[in-house]
Design an enzyme around this catalytic site. Sequence first.
Site, PDB file in Angstrom:
ATOM      1  CG  HIS A  98      -1.617   1.263   1.341  1.00 17.22           C
ATOM      2  ND1 HIS A  98      -2.858   1.472   0.943  1.00 17.22           N
ATOM      3  CD2 HIS A  98      -1.359   2.283   2.128  1.00 17.22           C
ATOM      4  CE1 HIS A  98      -3.362   2.851   1.189  1.00 17.22           C
ATOM      5  NE2 HIS A  98      -2.157   3.404   2.053  1.00 17.22           N
ATOM      6  CD  GLU A  99       2.164   3.441   3.818  1.00 24.12           C
ATOM      7  OE1 GLU A  99       2.245   4.510   2.940  1.00 24.12           O
ATOM      8  OE2 GLU A  99       1.254   3.238   4.551  1.00 24.12           O
ATOM      9  CG  HIS A 102       0.877   6.392  -0.630  1.00 20.23           C
ATOM     10  ND1 HIS A 102      -0.616   6.940  -1.081  1.00 20.23           N
ATOM     11  CD2 HIS A 102       0.291   5.792   0.752  1.00 20.23           C
ATOM     12  CE1 HIS A 102      -1.570   6.782  -0.310  1.00 20.23           C
ATOM     13  NE2 HIS A 102      -1.059   6.149   0.774  1.00 20.23           N
ATOM     14  CG  HIS A 106       5.743  11.383  -5.491  1.00 23.23           C
ATOM     15  ND1 HIS A 106       6.519  11.482  -4.596  1.00 23.23           N
ATOM     16  CD2 HIS A 106       5.422  12.764  -6.334  1.00 23.23           C
ATOM     17  CE1 HIS A 106       7.248  12.937  -4.510  1.00 23.23           C
ATOM     18  NE2 HIS A 106       6.549  13.465  -5.625  1.00 23.23           N
TER      19      HIS A 106
END
Length: 227
Positions: A98-99, A102, A106
């Site tokens: 999940h991280e 991100h 980006h």
Amino acid sequence: MFFHPMDFLIIIAFLLSLWAQFRVKGTFNSWAGVQTRNGLTGYEAARRMLDRNGLHDVPIEPVQGRLTDHYDPIHRVVRLSEPVYYENSISAVAVACHEVGHAIQHAQSYPMLTLRHRMFPMVRFASGIAPFLLIAGFLFQAMNLVGIGIIFFSAAVAFQLVTLPVEFNASSRARDIMISEGFIAQDEERGVAKVLNAAALTYVAAALISLLELIKYIMIFTQNREE
């Protein structure tokens, strides 16, 4: 000032938030005891996911604490809590990926994440000053101050609402890649979904509380303006 019919809904939303926080911890702990079939740790899954999306230069760092995982867009670093970084559980892999979701957002300039980053400096200032303006405005019956406080508070609420699609999209990316790349088996997706959905609910609850509070302030402001 001290009591408003909206307070009933705010209390319900607050209780939902407490339940969501309890649930995310419980769900994480539950699936932290279930090892992934392929044995990947959170770090290994995150590293593979980054590399397969061309993000070889994005490092992964362990951080202390539990559920302290996050992506740092300023330094372009994925930071994973130690239980996620080192362990090979369903929870660890789900949170780690999940991280990384991100980080991919980006790199690809995902519009909602870009908007969130641009809003952050203004929101940091607005969320700091809004409570003082609202309190002072209500105490001294200065509706102009209340109005300005509502404007600043609206920025903070907008930020939380923008955060929702960012979080849901990161989870969606993680689940798709985890399955397509074989990080998890098809029958392990259920556990991943439970972990990610539980985490998402905390953001929903927080946004709901702020939105209801904003509506309350607007209703009080409008009522006082009409009197």
